[in-house]
Structure formats: structure tokens, C-alpha cells
Design a protein around this motif. Structure first.
Motif, short mmCIF file in Angstrom:
data_model
loop_
_atom_site.label_atom_id
_atom_site.label_comp_id
_atom_site.label_asym_id
_atom_site.label_seq_id
_atom_site.Cartn_x
_atom_site.Cartn_y
_atom_site.Cartn_z
N GLN A 80 -19.59 -18.48 12.52
CA GLN A 80 -19.37 -19.66 13.35
C GLN A 80 -18.04 -20.32 13.03
O GLN A 80 -17.46 -21.00 13.87
CB GLN A 80 -20.51 -20.67 13.15
N LEU A 81 -17.55 -20.11 11.84
CA LEU A 81 -16.28 -20.69 11.43
C LEU A 81 -15.09 -20.02 12.13
O LEU A 81 -14.08 -20.67 12.42
CB LEU A 81 -16.14 -20.55 9.91
N ALA A 82 -15.21 -18.74 12.45
CA ALA A 82 -14.08 -17.98 13.01
C ALA A 82 -13.46 -18.62 14.24
O ALA A 82 -12.24 -18.83 14.27
CB ALA A 82 -14.52 -16.55 13.31
N PRO A 83 -14.21 -18.96 15.27
CA PRO A 83 -13.55 -19.54 16.44
C PRO A 83 -13.00 -20.94 16.19
O PRO A 83 -12.12 -21.40 16.92
CB PRO A 83 -14.65 -19.57 17.51
N LEU A 84 -13.47 -21.60 15.15
CA LEU A 84 -12.96 -22.93 14.84
C LEU A 84 -11.60 -22.89 14.16
O LEU A 84 -10.80 -23.81 14.32
CB LEU A 84 -13.96 -23.68 13.96
N SER A 130 -11.46 -9.22 23.10
CA SER A 130 -12.40 -8.16 23.50
C SER A 130 -13.14 -7.60 22.29
O SER A 130 -14.34 -7.34 22.36
CB SER A 130 -11.66 -7.05 24.25
N ALA A 131 -12.42 -7.42 21.20
CA ALA A 131 -13.06 -6.93 19.98
C ALA A 131 -14.10 -7.93 19.48
O ALA A 131 -15.20 -7.55 19.09
CB ALA A 131 -12.01 -6.66 18.90
N TRP A 132 -13.75 -9.20 19.49
CA TRP A 132 -14.70 -10.23 19.08
C TRP A 132 -15.90 -10.25 20.02
O TRP A 132 -17.04 -10.38 19.59
CB TRP A 132 -14.04 -11.60 19.06
N ALA A 133 -15.65 -10.11 21.31
CA ALA A 133 -16.74 -10.16 22.29
C ALA A 133 -17.75 -9.04 22.03
O ALA A 133 -18.96 -9.24 22.20
CB ALA A 133 -16.18 -10.06 23.70
N ARG A 134 -17.28 -7.89 21.61
CA ARG A 134 -18.19 -6.78 21.31
C ARG A 134 -19.09 -7.09 20.13
O ARG A 134 -20.17 -6.51 19.99
CB ARG A 134 -17.40 -5.50 21.06
N ASP A 138 -24.89 -18.98 19.92
CA ASP A 138 -24.00 -19.97 19.30
C ASP A 138 -22.61 -19.40 19.05
O ASP A 138 -21.60 -20.07 19.31
CB ASP A 138 -24.61 -20.54 18.02
N ILE A 139 -22.52 -18.17 18.59
CA ILE A 139 -21.21 -17.54 18.39
C ILE A 139 -20.52 -17.37 19.74
O ILE A 139 -19.33 -17.66 19.88
CB ILE A 139 -21.36 -16.16 17.70
N THR A 140 -21.25 -16.92 20.72
CA THR A 140 -20.68 -16.73 22.07
C THR A 140 -20.15 -18.05 22.62
O THR A 140 -19.05 -18.11 23.16
CB THR A 140 -21.74 -16.13 23.01
N ASP A 141 -20.93 -19.11 22.48
CA ASP A 141 -20.52 -20.41 22.99
C ASP A 141 -19.27 -20.93 22.28
O ASP A 141 -18.34 -21.43 22.92
CB ASP A 141 -21.69 -21.39 22.83
N MET A 142 -19.24 -20.77 20.98
CA MET A 142 -18.08 -21.26 20.23
C MET A 142 -16.83 -20.44 20.54
O MET A 142 -15.73 -21.00 20.68
CB MET A 142 -18.38 -21.23 18.74
#
Length: 72
Positions: free
Chosen positions: A21-25, A38-42, A48-52
Motif C-alpha cells: 500500500q505504501l508503493a503508490p503513495l 502495466s507491470a504494477w497492474a499485473r 485497496d492496492i488497485t484503488d491506491m
């Protein structure tokens, strides 16, 4: 900012949900490429990860291209 980007890369790849959860922040949207998004999306496997990540992805220069590519 390179440190934050490197930290984001390692945190999203890690298995711990809190660290993921910290990564997108800490990611820098200005430097986040469509390839990296794209790599992250996979790797997304929870809402919660998707939303962030969606908030971070929307602030990138590649947001329109990502929407076009991923909506096909």
C-alpha cells in the motif's frame, strides 16, 4: 525522488500488504512509465492496492494512453 521510486518498486513487489500500500503513495507520477504501470497492474490482487494505484496512475503523463490500452 529516485530513492522514492526505488522504494516504491520494492514495496509493490513485496508480499506484505501494508508495504504494498505504501508503493503508490511514494511513487513519483511524473516518472511512472506506462510500462511500469502495466507491470504494477499485473500484480494487483486486492481492491485497496488497485484503488491506491489508480489515484497515482491518473496523475501520470501516460494516464490517457493507459486508459486507451487497458480499456480494449
Amino acid at each position: 525522488m529516485k530513492l522514492a521510486r526505488d522504494l516504491a518498486e520494492r514495496r509493490l513487489a513485496g508480499g506484505d500488504q501494508g508495504l504494498r500500500q505504501l508503493a503508490p503513495l511514494v511513487a513519483d507520477p511524473a516518472t511512472l512509465s506506462l510500462r511500469r504501470m502495466s507491470a504494477w497492474a499485473r500484480e494487483m490482487d486486492s481492491w485497496d492496492i488497485t484503488d491506491m494505484c489508480a489515484d497515482t496512475f491518473a496523475a501520470t503523463p501516460s494516464a490517457d494512453r493507459a486508459i486507451d490500452r487497458w480499456s480494449r
